[in-house]
Design an enzyme around this catalytic site. Structure first.
Site, PDB file in Angstrom:
ATOM      1  N   ARG A  33     -10.995  12.147 -17.017  1.00 35.00           N
ATOM      2  CA  ARG A  33     -11.617  11.732 -18.274  1.00 35.00           C
ATOM      3  C   ARG A  33     -12.875  12.531 -18.592  1.00 35.00           C
ATOM      4  NH1 ARG A  33     -12.013   5.423 -17.775  1.00 35.00           N
ATOM      5  NH2 ARG A  33     -12.154   6.158 -15.653  1.00 35.00           N
ATOM      6  N   LYS A  60       2.392   2.532  -7.617  1.00 35.34           N
ATOM      7  CA  LYS A  60       2.394   1.086  -7.545  1.00 35.34           C
ATOM      8  C   LYS A  60       0.961   0.554  -7.633  1.00 35.34           C
ATOM      9  CE  LYS A  60       1.249  -0.658  -3.831  1.00 35.34           C
ATOM     10  NZ  LYS A  60      -0.070  -0.174  -3.412  1.00 35.34           N
ATOM     11  N   HIS A  90       4.631   4.848  -0.948  1.00 33.05           N
ATOM     12  CA  HIS A  90       4.438   5.927   0.028  1.00 33.05           C
ATOM     13  C   HIS A  90       4.883   5.550   1.439  1.00 33.05           C
ATOM     14  CE1 HIS A  90       0.611   3.894   0.885  1.00 33.05           C
ATOM     15  NE2 HIS A  90       0.579   4.559   2.009  1.00 33.05           N
ATOM     16  N   LYS A 109       6.920   7.773   4.993  1.00 33.52           N
ATOM     17  CA  LYS A 109       6.381   7.894   6.358  1.00 33.52           C
ATOM     18  C   LYS A 109       7.519   8.236   7.310  1.00 33.52           C
ATOM     19  CE  LYS A 109       2.477   4.765   5.712  1.00 33.52           C
ATOM     20  NZ  LYS A 109       1.245   5.476   5.953  1.00 33.52           N
ATOM     21  N   GLU A 131      -4.705  -3.597   8.476  1.00 33.87           N
ATOM     22  CA  GLU A 131      -5.667  -2.510   8.256  1.00 33.87           C
ATOM     23  C   GLU A 131      -7.035  -2.940   8.731  1.00 33.87           C
ATOM     24  OE1 GLU A 131      -4.938  -0.125   4.477  1.00 33.87           O
ATOM     25  OE2 GLU A 131      -4.520  -2.163   3.857  1.00 33.87           O
ATOM     26  N   ASP A 176      -0.513  -5.910  -3.827  1.00 36.45           N
ATOM     27  CA  ASP A 176      -0.869  -4.559  -3.381  1.00 36.45           C
ATOM     28  C   ASP A 176       0.025  -4.080  -2.237  1.00 36.45           C
ATOM     29  OD1 ASP A 176      -2.421  -2.184  -3.188  1.00 36.45           O
ATOM     30  OD2 ASP A 176      -3.628  -3.049  -1.574  1.00 36.45           O
ATOM     31  N   HIS A 193       5.332  -2.403  -0.117  1.00 41.39           N
ATOM     32  CA  HIS A 193       5.478  -1.767   1.202  1.00 41.39           C
ATOM     33  C   HIS A 193       6.245  -2.648   2.194  1.00 41.39           C
ATOM     34  CE1 HIS A 193       2.779   1.110  -0.411  1.00 41.39           C
ATOM     35  NE2 HIS A 193       1.646   0.529  -0.086  1.00 41.39           N
ATOM     36  N   LYS A 252      -6.474  -6.881   5.184  1.00 40.95           N
ATOM     37  CA  LYS A 252      -7.585  -5.934   5.338  1.00 40.95           C
ATOM     38  C   LYS A 252      -8.556  -6.534   6.359  1.00 40.95           C
ATOM     39  CE  LYS A 252      -6.908  -3.340   1.445  1.00 40.95           C
ATOM     40  NZ  LYS A 252      -5.976  -2.274   1.693  1.00 40.95           N
TER      41      LYS A 252
HETATM   42  C1  BG6 Z   1      -1.869   1.381  -0.599  1.00 44.34           C
HETATM   43  C2  BG6 Z   1      -2.711   0.170  -0.908  1.00 44.34           C
HETATM   44  O1  BG6 Z   1      -0.654   1.316  -1.313  1.00 44.34           O
HETATM   45  O2  BG6 Z   1      -1.600   1.442   0.797  1.00 44.34           O
HETATM   46  C3  BG6 Z   1      -3.983   0.177  -0.088  1.00 44.34           C
HETATM   47  O3  BG6 Z   1      -3.033   0.160  -2.291  1.00 44.34           O
HETATM   48  C4  BG6 Z   1      -3.688   0.371   1.384  1.00 44.34           C
HETATM   49  O4  BG6 Z   1      -4.719  -1.022  -0.288  1.00 44.34           O
HETATM   50  C5  BG6 Z   1      -2.753   1.563   1.601  1.00 44.34           C
HETATM   51  O5  BG6 Z   1      -4.925   0.578   2.055  1.00 44.34           O
HETATM   52  C6  BG6 Z   1      -2.297   1.641   3.030  1.00 44.34           C
HETATM   53  O6  BG6 Z   1      -1.602   2.839   3.222  1.00 44.34           O
HETATM   54  P1  BG6 Z   1      -1.747   3.683   4.553  1.00 44.34           P
HETATM   55  O7  BG6 Z   1      -0.765   4.787   4.419  1.00 44.34           O
HETATM   56  O8  BG6 Z   1      -3.169   4.162   4.605  1.00 44.34           O
HETATM   57  O9  BG6 Z   1      -1.428   2.740   5.668  1.00 44.34           O
END
Ligand code: BG6
Length: 485
Positions: free
Chosen positions: A50, A145, A175, A179, A213, A232, A237, A337
């Site tokens: 932006r 996402k 993502h 992996k 995490e 999230d 995931h 988290k």
């Molecule tokens: C993301 C989430 O999709 O995945 C994050 O938005 C999260 O909140 C992350 O921390 C975790 O991915 P990775 O690959 O770091 O385990």
């Protein structure tokens, strides 16, 4: 399908290029692919933000950000890679600012639009691309996402984007599917005969999927306030990992075949009634504590978080799959988290032996543990006889460490997915039907939480979540893996 060989060149247009995701994950992944010779020198990376910015400043700020985010990057090599960058100022909601983009794009090349922005902008961006004729047959659009906030908003975005891009031009990214170890799970199941006969309700007692995490929401307080752990992490995931554990063997690696099998799993998930949500879903939020010996503030004290927020940073639940393979096997899913450790793993717990001839061996069950991160390992726990004049058994394990087995670099999830987008391979991307089915399944949770004002249970940062999460399993006679190990 072979994945080796040079990739064709493409123009990769990154919307939201000054944001966290592009600088922390996407550019470093492309840099690694570049170092491996997998990014054609003619591929252009058109970074859009932006703000007004000199290209030179963008290149250096992206480098600093990526390194601070613990990516290993050689500055000289980065500068070489950055020769393929350009930077353009754009306002996603102002169509006229798309003109300079249209001017530099070549419609005879593959044009990839990666939307790493708030999902609220997806509709506007796709309309503006179309208005400038950028949705041609060689174009692809990548949607990050979470796509929407619920089924209705996800449908709204999907319907809108579908006016301009066909389903096979739309790459919905999760993502975790990129992996290595998630794909290795497919290899383990469908490349070997060993497990298939056991991979069913007759032999498996329970399945656990954990994505824990250590990090807090940090600077993403604003995002989290609108999202929460269910949207999230779990809706995408964890459910995708569940699909790969539970799907039937696909007849090929074709994208439609794989996506079709995952969809069947999502559609077989037992609907959660209000009562199920009350009993089988735990909502948590971290309060201050310590991780790795360092004090951590609570979620309510994070930047851009309402001090009375009721948003969850942790969720644990019990799911059931109503089909012939899995009926009656509980799938326990958990993510959070500020937890004790960073770990993503799948635990397959096998049933007990039918009769015991050895002296009691306690609470033991054969377990297969597929660790996705931080290490990529597969461990198989079983009992073996203690040496000496005894019949006592001891738990032991076979330990497969992929970083030792394969000396070549393990690619990050984003790297594999970005290369697949350039190749036009959709098999590791989520179809619209899968996404709808996942939203449909989590929606009763969102509705019940809202209707009954269910507030998250507090847990101390640096622990494994609220006590209710352990109780969820204990009630059924199970334990989370770390409670046994
Ligand atoms: C993301 C989430 O999709 O995945 C994050 O938005 C999260 O909140 C992350 O921390 C975790 O991915 P990775 O690959 O770091 O385990």
């Amino acid at each position: 399908m072979s994945f080796s060989g040079k990739l064709c060149s493409a123009d990769l247009v990154l919307f939201g290029a000054t944001g966290d995701l592009v600088k922390r994950k996407i550019l470093p992944a492309l840099y690694n692919a570049f170092c491996d010779g997998n990014v054609d020198k003619k591929t252009r990376l058109i970074c859009l933000g932006r703000g007004e910015m000199e290209l030179e400043d963008y290149i250096e700020s992206a480098y600093t950000y990526a390194v601070e985010a613990k990516n290993v990057i050689d500055h000289t090599k980065w500068r070489e890679f950055a020769q393929q960058f350009s930077y353009l100022q754009i306002n996603a909601t102002d169509s006229s600012t798309f003109k300079p983009l249209a001017d530099i794009l070549d419609q005879t090349r593959t044009n990839i639009y990666y939307l790493s922005t708030a999902p609220e902008l997806f509709k506007q961006i796709s309309s503006n691309l179309a208005e400038h004729g950028l949705n041609h047959s060689m174009s692809r659009i990548v949607l990050e996402k979470p796509l929407g906030n619920d089924l209705a908003s996800s449908n709204d975005i999907n319907d809108h984007v579908a006016q301009f891009f066909k389903e096979d031009q739309i790459y919905r990214i999760d993502h975790f599917l990129g992996k290595e170890s998630v794909q290795n799970l497919m290899a383990l199941r469908f490349g070997n005969t060993l497990f298939e006969a056991l991979w069913r309700r007759q032999w498996i007692r329970s399945v656990q999927i954990t994505v824990a995490e250590e990090i807090s929401v940090g600077s993403r307080g604003d995002f989290y306030e609108h999202t929460g752990a269910l949207r999230d992490m779990l809706q995408n995931h964890l459910l995708q990992m569940l699909c790969i554990v539970a799907m039937e063997p696909p007849s090929s690696l074709d994208a439609n075949v794989i996506r079709g099998e995952k969809l069947k799993v999502l559609r077989s998930l037992k609907h959660l009634s209000e009562e199920d949500v009350h009993h089988n879903v735990i909502r948590g939020q971290y309060k201050s504590g310590a991780i790795g010996g360092k004090p951590v503030k609570g979620y309510l004290g994070e930047e851009n978080v309402d001090p009375n927020s009721k948003v969850e940073t942790f969720v644990a639940l019990k799911a059931e799959i109503q089909n012939w393979r899995w009926a009656g096997v509980p799938f326990y899913l958990r993510t959070g988290k500020c937890m004790q450790e960073k770990v993503a793993e799948i635990v397959i717990e096998f049933k007990d032996i039918p009769c015991k001839i050895f002296p009691a061996s306690g609470n033991f069950a054969n377990r297969l543990i597929i660790r996705i991160q931080p290490e990529e390992t597969v461990k198989l726990f079983f009992l073996a006889k203690e040496p000496g004049d005894t019949n006592r058994l001891q738990p032991v394990y076979l330990d497969l460490d992929f970083s030792k087995m394969f000396t070549s670099r393990r690619t990050d999830g984003y790297e594999r997915l970005l290369l697949d987008i350039i190749r036009g391979n959709l098999s590791l991307f989520v179809s619209r039907d899968e996404q709808n089915a996942a939203w449909q399944w989590v929606e009763p949770i969102l509705d019940t939480w809202k209707m009954h004002k269910i507030t998250p249970k507090q847990y101390t940062a640096g622990t494994w979540g609220p006590a209710a999460s352990s109780a969820l399993l204990a009630r059924d006679g199970y334990y989370w893996h770390e409670e046994i190990a």
